[in-house]
Write a protein that holds these residues in place. Structure first.
Motif, PDB file in Angstrom:
ATOM      1  N   SER A 112      27.492  42.230  28.893  1.00 53.84           N
ATOM      2  CA  SER A 112      26.811  42.831  27.750  1.00 53.84           C
ATOM      3  C   SER A 112      25.901  43.957  28.226  1.00 53.84           C
ATOM      4  CB  SER A 112      25.980  41.772  27.023  1.00 53.84           C
ATOM      5  OG  SER A 112      24.911  41.330  27.852  1.00 53.84           O
ATOM      6  N   LEU A 113      25.431  44.750  27.286  1.00 60.69           N
ATOM      7  CA  LEU A 113      24.566  45.876  27.615  1.00 60.69           C
ATOM      8  C   LEU A 113      23.325  45.420  28.372  1.00 60.69           C
ATOM      9  CD1 LEU A 113      24.140  48.929  27.259  1.00 60.69           C
ATOM     10  CD2 LEU A 113      22.916  48.433  25.131  1.00 60.69           C
ATOM     11  N   ASP A 114      22.808  44.225  28.048  1.00 60.42           N
ATOM     12  CA  ASP A 114      21.592  43.724  28.689  1.00 60.42           C
ATOM     13  C   ASP A 114      21.817  43.342  30.148  1.00 60.42           C
ATOM     14  OD1 ASP A 114      20.215  44.016  26.329  1.00 60.42           O
ATOM     15  OD2 ASP A 114      20.536  41.940  25.688  1.00 60.42           O
ATOM     16  N   SER A 115      23.061  43.024  30.520  1.00 59.94           N
ATOM     17  CA  SER A 115      23.334  42.495  31.855  1.00 59.94           C
ATOM     18  C   SER A 115      24.137  43.424  32.747  1.00 59.94           C
ATOM     19  CB  SER A 115      24.100  41.166  31.729  1.00 59.94           C
ATOM     20  OG  SER A 115      23.403  40.241  30.925  1.00 59.94           O
ATOM     21  N   MET A 116      24.742  44.470  32.195  1.00 56.39           N
ATOM     22  CA  MET A 116      25.727  45.229  32.954  1.00 56.39           C
ATOM     23  C   MET A 116      25.150  45.934  34.176  1.00 56.39           C
ATOM     24  SD  MET A 116      26.509  48.515  30.480  1.00 56.39           S
ATOM     25  CE  MET A 116      27.556  47.493  29.454  1.00 56.39           C
ATOM     26  N   PHE A 117      23.842  46.206  34.189  1.00 56.74           N
ATOM     27  CA  PHE A 117      23.273  46.882  35.352  1.00 56.74           C
ATOM     28  C   PHE A 117      22.679  45.897  36.357  1.00 56.74           C
ATOM     29  CE2 PHE A 117      22.995  50.034  31.886  1.00 56.74           C
ATOM     30  CZ  PHE A 117      23.847  50.979  32.420  1.00 56.74           C
ATOM     31  N   GLU A 118      22.745  44.617  36.045  1.00 49.09           N
ATOM     32  CA  GLU A 118      22.192  43.595  36.934  1.00 49.09           C
ATOM     33  C   GLU A 118      23.167  42.424  37.053  1.00 49.09           C
ATOM     34  OE1 GLU A 118      18.563  42.801  34.810  1.00 49.09           O
ATOM     35  OE2 GLU A 118      17.428  44.198  36.038  1.00 49.09           O
ATOM     36  N   PRO A 119      24.373  42.657  37.571  1.00 45.89           N
ATOM     37  CA  PRO A 119      25.372  41.578  37.639  1.00 45.89           C
ATOM     38  C   PRO A 119      24.936  40.405  38.500  1.00 45.89           C
ATOM     39  CG  PRO A 119      26.067  43.485  38.926  1.00 45.89           C
ATOM     40  CD  PRO A 119      24.872  43.913  38.132  1.00 45.89           C
ATOM     41  N   LEU A 120      24.232  40.677  39.605  1.00 47.95           N
ATOM     42  CA  LEU A 120      23.765  39.587  40.466  1.00 47.95           C
ATOM     43  C   LEU A 120      22.773  38.700  39.720  1.00 47.95           C
ATOM     44  CD1 LEU A 120      23.598  38.209  43.243  1.00 47.95           C
ATOM     45  CD2 LEU A 120      21.796  39.836  43.850  1.00 47.95           C
ATOM     46  N   LYS A 121      21.830  39.312  39.048  1.00 51.11           N
ATOM     47  CA  LYS A 121      20.841  38.567  38.283  1.00 51.11           C
ATOM     48  C   LYS A 121      21.512  37.751  37.187  1.00 51.11           C
ATOM     49  CE  LYS A 121      16.727  39.244  35.386  1.00 51.11           C
ATOM     50  NZ  LYS A 121      15.801  40.248  34.801  1.00 51.11           N
ATOM     51  N   HIS A 122      22.480  38.355  36.503  1.00 51.25           N
ATOM     52  CA  HIS A 122      23.177  37.669  35.419  1.00 51.25           C
ATOM     53  C   HIS A 122      23.879  36.419  35.926  1.00 51.25           C
ATOM     54  CE1 HIS A 122      26.733  36.941  32.809  1.00 51.25           C
ATOM     55  NE2 HIS A 122      25.852  37.138  31.854  1.00 51.25           N
ATOM     56  N   PHE A 123      24.560  36.531  37.071  1.00 50.05           N
ATOM     57  CA  PHE A 123      25.282  35.381  37.618  1.00 50.05           C
ATOM     58  C   PHE A 123      24.304  34.287  38.042  1.00 50.05           C
ATOM     59  CE2 PHE A 123      27.004  32.975  41.197  1.00 50.05           C
ATOM     60  CZ  PHE A 123      28.211  32.542  40.680  1.00 50.05           C
ATOM     61  N   LEU A 124      23.268  34.645  38.775  1.00 46.46           N
ATOM     62  CA  LEU A 124      22.364  33.641  39.329  1.00 46.46           C
ATOM     63  C   LEU A 124      21.540  32.940  38.250  1.00 46.46           C
ATOM     64  CD1 LEU A 124      21.153  35.471  42.556  1.00 46.46           C
ATOM     65  CD2 LEU A 124      22.847  33.649  42.342  1.00 46.46           C
ATOM     66  N   GLU A 125      21.258  33.646  37.183  1.00 46.84           N
ATOM     67  CA  GLU A 125      20.497  33.024  36.098  1.00 46.84           C
ATOM     68  C   GLU A 125      21.354  32.062  35.287  1.00 46.84           C
ATOM     69  OE1 GLU A 125      18.793  36.157  33.813  1.00 46.84           O
ATOM     70  OE2 GLU A 125      17.008  36.313  35.087  1.00 46.84           O
ATOM     71  N   ASN A 126      22.674  32.158  35.430  1.00 44.61           N
ATOM     72  CA  ASN A 126      23.564  31.304  34.654  1.00 44.61           C
ATOM     73  C   ASN A 126      24.373  30.352  35.531  1.00 44.61           C
ATOM     74  OD1 ASN A 126      23.510  32.409  31.672  1.00 44.61           O
ATOM     75  ND2 ASN A 126      23.497  34.206  33.008  1.00 44.61           N
ATOM     76  N   THR A 127      23.953  30.178  36.764  1.00 46.44           N
ATOM     77  CA  THR A 127      24.685  29.342  37.713  1.00 46.44           C
ATOM     78  C   THR A 127      23.739  28.371  38.394  1.00 46.44           C
ATOM     79  OG1 THR A 127      26.234  31.149  38.141  1.00 46.44           O
ATOM     80  CG2 THR A 127      26.187  29.364  39.743  1.00 46.44           C
ATOM     81  N   ALA A 128      24.179  27.130  38.520  1.00 46.01           N
ATOM     82  CA  ALA A 128      23.386  26.128  39.229  1.00 46.01           C
ATOM     83  C   ALA A 128      23.725  26.205  40.718  1.00 46.01           C
ATOM     84  CB  ALA A 128      23.683  24.729  38.699  1.00 46.01           C
ATOM     85  N   VAL A 129      22.757  26.629  41.532  1.00 42.11           N
ATOM     86  CA  VAL A 129      22.951  26.728  42.978  1.00 42.11           C
ATOM     87  C   VAL A 129      22.095  25.668  43.650  1.00 42.11           C
ATOM     88  CG1 VAL A 129      22.774  28.201  45.005  1.00 42.11           C
ATOM     89  CG2 VAL A 129      23.385  29.202  42.798  1.00 42.11           C
ATOM     90  N   LYS A 130      22.718  24.837  44.477  1.00 42.76           N
ATOM     91  CA  LYS A 130      21.998  23.725  45.081  1.00 42.76           C
ATOM     92  C   LYS A 130      21.838  23.853  46.595  1.00 42.76           C
ATOM     93  CE  LYS A 130      23.817  20.584  41.542  1.00 42.76           C
ATOM     94  NZ  LYS A 130      24.667  19.390  41.289  1.00 42.76           N
ATOM     95  N   ARG A 131      22.865  24.395  47.246  1.00 42.40           N
ATOM     96  CA  ARG A 131      22.834  24.381  48.714  1.00 42.40           C
ATOM     97  C   ARG A 131      22.958  25.762  49.343  1.00 42.40           C
ATOM     98  NH1 ARG A 131      26.445  20.551  47.186  1.00 42.40           N
ATOM     99  NH2 ARG A 131      28.183  21.860  47.853  1.00 42.40           N
ATOM    100  N   ARG A 132      23.910  26.567  48.874  1.00 45.45           N
ATOM    101  CA  ARG A 132      24.219  27.788  49.611  1.00 45.45           C
ATOM    102  C   ARG A 132      24.657  28.899  48.670  1.00 45.45           C
ATOM    103  NH1 ARG A 132      28.634  27.350  54.285  1.00 45.45           N
ATOM    104  NH2 ARG A 132      26.885  26.296  55.293  1.00 45.45           N
ATOM    105  N   LEU A 133      24.283  30.121  49.050  1.00 42.81           N
ATOM    106  CA  LEU A 133      24.759  31.327  48.379  1.00 42.81           C
ATOM    107  C   LEU A 133      25.408  32.227  49.417  1.00 42.81           C
ATOM    108  CD1 LEU A 133      21.875  32.373  45.945  1.00 42.81           C
ATOM    109  CD2 LEU A 133      24.264  32.001  45.303  1.00 42.81           C
ATOM    110  N   LYS A 134      26.624  32.674  49.124  1.00 42.83           N
ATOM    111  CA  LYS A 134      27.294  33.667  49.956  1.00 42.83           C
ATOM    112  C   LYS A 134      27.486  34.910  49.105  1.00 42.83           C
ATOM    113  CE  LYS A 134      30.019  30.402  52.744  1.00 42.83           C
ATOM    114  NZ  LYS A 134      31.427  30.032  53.109  1.00 42.83           N
ATOM    115  N   ILE A 135      26.966  36.038  49.587  1.00 39.35           N
ATOM    116  CA  ILE A 135      26.957  37.241  48.758  1.00 39.35           C
ATOM    117  C   ILE A 135      27.382  38.452  49.567  1.00 39.35           C
ATOM    118  CG2 ILE A 135      25.541  38.748  47.301  1.00 39.35           C
ATOM    119  CD1 ILE A 135      23.662  36.386  46.859  1.00 39.35           C
ATOM    120  N   VAL A 136      28.278  39.235  49.001  1.00 39.60           N
ATOM    121  CA  VAL A 136      28.595  40.566  49.520  1.00 39.60           C
ATOM    122  C   VAL A 136      28.013  41.568  48.536  1.00 39.60           C
ATOM    123  CG1 VAL A 136      30.392  42.221  50.137  1.00 39.60           C
ATOM    124  CG2 VAL A 136      30.720  39.795  50.650  1.00 39.60           C
ATOM    125  N   ILE A 137      27.070  42.377  48.995  1.00 36.26           N
ATOM    126  CA  ILE A 137      26.406  43.350  48.120  1.00 36.26           C
ATOM    127  C   ILE A 137      26.990  44.737  48.362  1.00 36.26           C
ATOM    128  CG2 ILE A 137      24.231  44.492  47.575  1.00 36.26           C
ATOM    129  CD1 ILE A 137      22.779  41.946  48.027  1.00 36.26           C
TER     130      ILE A 137
END
Length: 252
Positions: A112-137
């Motif tokens: 959406s327009l509110d999230s398109m410039f912050e895809p990383l933020k959008h994913f992390l705010e809607n995902t339950a992360v417990k142990r590990r994050l692997k990210i290619v930026i």
């Protein structure tokens, strides 16, 4: 395999012997419509019938096993054909490009327009992360250091791989924030020096998003979301490939 009914029948029988009633129910088809494909497969020696039971022959099992990767690939690209036909996949190594059928259960999301410039933020705010994050930026993201610092403070392991030019740009603007993030023992930075323009990847414990850029190498606000085991395994292998061609930014 060009016949949908024959293909579906063989795929269903690859799970084991089935009765006529089970076949009708699973394929949601009248038996009269299945008689001809069943006869064709029997005549070809690909399925056997004993009384009311049907099963794949050895040749049928070999055929479906050999064709499964191709069928999965067809399913992947045909379900979102308008998306895949415009993707630049040159940064995907050959051994994983041949297995992109493992992404068949993924879905394409247009942010959406509110999230398109912050895809990383959008994913992390809607995902339950417990142990590990692997990210290619691969996208310049001024919010990334702050967001990831919150996860680092929760003792979540973070592996960050930067595309070279993206890291240089972010380090120029947010060097202090990146250094503060990298100071955490559970955070490790890597950088790809090759000019390969990798997709942006975010892998959580049970979910993944990948941003494959379009044919012009641009981000068009569409991303691939996955949560099934096959897709996550594929994504982890892609991440490990990029990590293998990266160098640590700071030895710990």
């Amino acid at each position: 395999m060009l016949s949908e009914k024959r293909r579906d029948l063989m795929l269903y029988l690859s799970k084991g012997s089935k009765t006529r009633e089970e076949i009708v129910e699973a394929l949601e088809a009248n038996w009269n419509l299945l008689k001809q494909p069943v006869k064709e497969l029997k005549d070809a020696g690909l399925i056997f019938q004993k009384d009311n039971d049907y099963r794949l022959s050895n040749n049928g099992q070999l055929m479906i096993t050999s064709l499964m990767p191709l069928l999965k690939m067809v399913n992947t690209f045909s379900s979102e054909s308008d998306y895949w036909v415009t993707r630049n996949l040159q940064a995907v190594p050959h051994h994983l490009a041949k297995r992109m059928g493992e992404l068949e259960n993924s879905s394409v999301l247009t942010l959406s327009l509110d999230s398109m410039f912050e895809p990383l933020k959008h994913f992390l705010e809607n995902t339950a992360v417990k142990r590990r994050l692997k990210i290619v930026i691969s996208l310049f993201d001024p919010e990334a250091p702050r967001i990831l610092k919150d996860f680092a403070e929760k003792n979540i392991e973070i592996l960050l791989i930067f595309e070279k030019h993206t890291y240089e740009k972010m380090n120029e603007s947010f060097g202090d924030e990146l250094k503060s993030l990298n100071d955490y023992e559970n955070v490790n930075f890597f950088m790809i020096e090759e000019e390969i323009n990798p997709p942006e990847i975010v892998l959580g414990d049970e979910e993944m998003t990948i941003i494959f850029f379009n044919l012009n190498g641009k981000y068009d606000y569409r991303e691939l979301l996955s949560s099934d085991n096959a897709s996550l395994d594929w994504g982890n292998e892609l991440f490990d490939y990029y990590k293998g061609i990266s160098k640590p930014l700071v030895e710990k």
